[in-house]
Motif scaffolding. Structure first.
Motif, PDB file in Angstrom:
ATOM      1  N   GLN A 264      -7.148  27.007  19.093  1.00  0.00           N
ATOM      2  CA  GLN A 264      -6.162  26.306  18.279  1.00  0.00           C
ATOM      3  C   GLN A 264      -6.134  24.812  18.594  1.00  0.00           C
TER       4      GLN A 264
ATOM      5  N   TRP B 270      -9.020  23.246  16.905  1.00  0.00           N
ATOM      6  CA  TRP B 270      -8.759  23.125  15.468  1.00  0.00           C
ATOM      7  C   TRP B 270      -7.874  21.910  15.190  1.00  0.00           C
TER       8      TRP B 270
ATOM      9  N   PHE C  26      -6.644  23.845   2.216  1.00  0.00           N
ATOM     10  CA  PHE C  26      -5.459  24.704   2.128  1.00  0.00           C
ATOM     11  C   PHE C  26      -4.885  24.661   0.710  1.00  0.00           C
TER      12      PHE C  26
ATOM     13  N   TYR D 119      -6.520  29.374   7.290  1.00  0.00           N
ATOM     14  CA  TYR D 119      -6.270  28.963   8.674  1.00  0.00           C
ATOM     15  C   TYR D 119      -6.991  29.897   9.649  1.00  0.00           C
TER      16      TYR D 119
END
Length: 169
Positions: A138, A141, A153, A107
């Motif tokens: 953010q 993203w 992930f 992340y």
């Protein structure tokens, strides 16, 4: 033949040891200590350091290529798991911690990549975009995240867990 007729047994003579320490010789230095293994605290510290370094490198790869790369996510997870397992040993807490750190590292790396891309487009410094406009990074993203982002992930988490398990053997 009687026993008195046999010659008495002679003591065996041993040859001198070929590598015996000679008088006045200096003994060799002691062997270096074996690397620490099974130290959970050291494993955790190594995993955190690996996570920060891997996040930075992953972010640079994303920023330069302007793409998320699956093998890089595998590398992020594996390096974190390797550090945790190699120094921390077989403790299952380390494998789970490696997974959590890998998710955070991916992340953070993706945020670094977003900030690099944004800084390049706006012709401003990376540090300005990343530290002064972190909320914007953010938001960018979130807008660009797609199902493949979350696959990365999962890949990193799997690589961290398996890397920690293999390194601890």
């Amino acid at each position: 033949m009687s026993q008195s007729a046999l010659p008495p047994p002679q003591p065996e003579q041993q040859a001198p040891a070929p590598y015996a320490v000679q008088p006045g010789a200096v003994p060799p230095p002691p062997a270096p200590p074996a690397p620490a293994r099974g130290n959970m605290a050291l494993g955790l510290v190594a995993a955190v350091v690996a996570a920060v370094a891997a996040a930075a490198l992953y972010g640079v790869v994303i920023g330069l290529t302007k793409h998320e790369i699956g093998w890089a996510a595998v590398g992020v997870g594996f390096v974190i798991g390797l550090a945790a397992g190699r120094l921390g040993g077989r403790n299952p807490v380390l494998a789970i911690t490696a997974v959590v750190l890998a998710l955070g590292s991916v992340y953070l790396g993706q945020l670094v990549g977003e900030a690099m891309i944004g800084a390049d487009q706006l012709d401003v410094a990376f540090s300005e975009v990343f530290f002064q406009h972190f909320g914007v990074v953010q938001d960018a993203w979130k807008e660009e995240a797609d199902p493949l982002t979350f696959v990365f992930f999962a890949i990193a988490g799997w690589a961290a867990f398996s890397g920690a398990q293999k390194a601890a053997r």
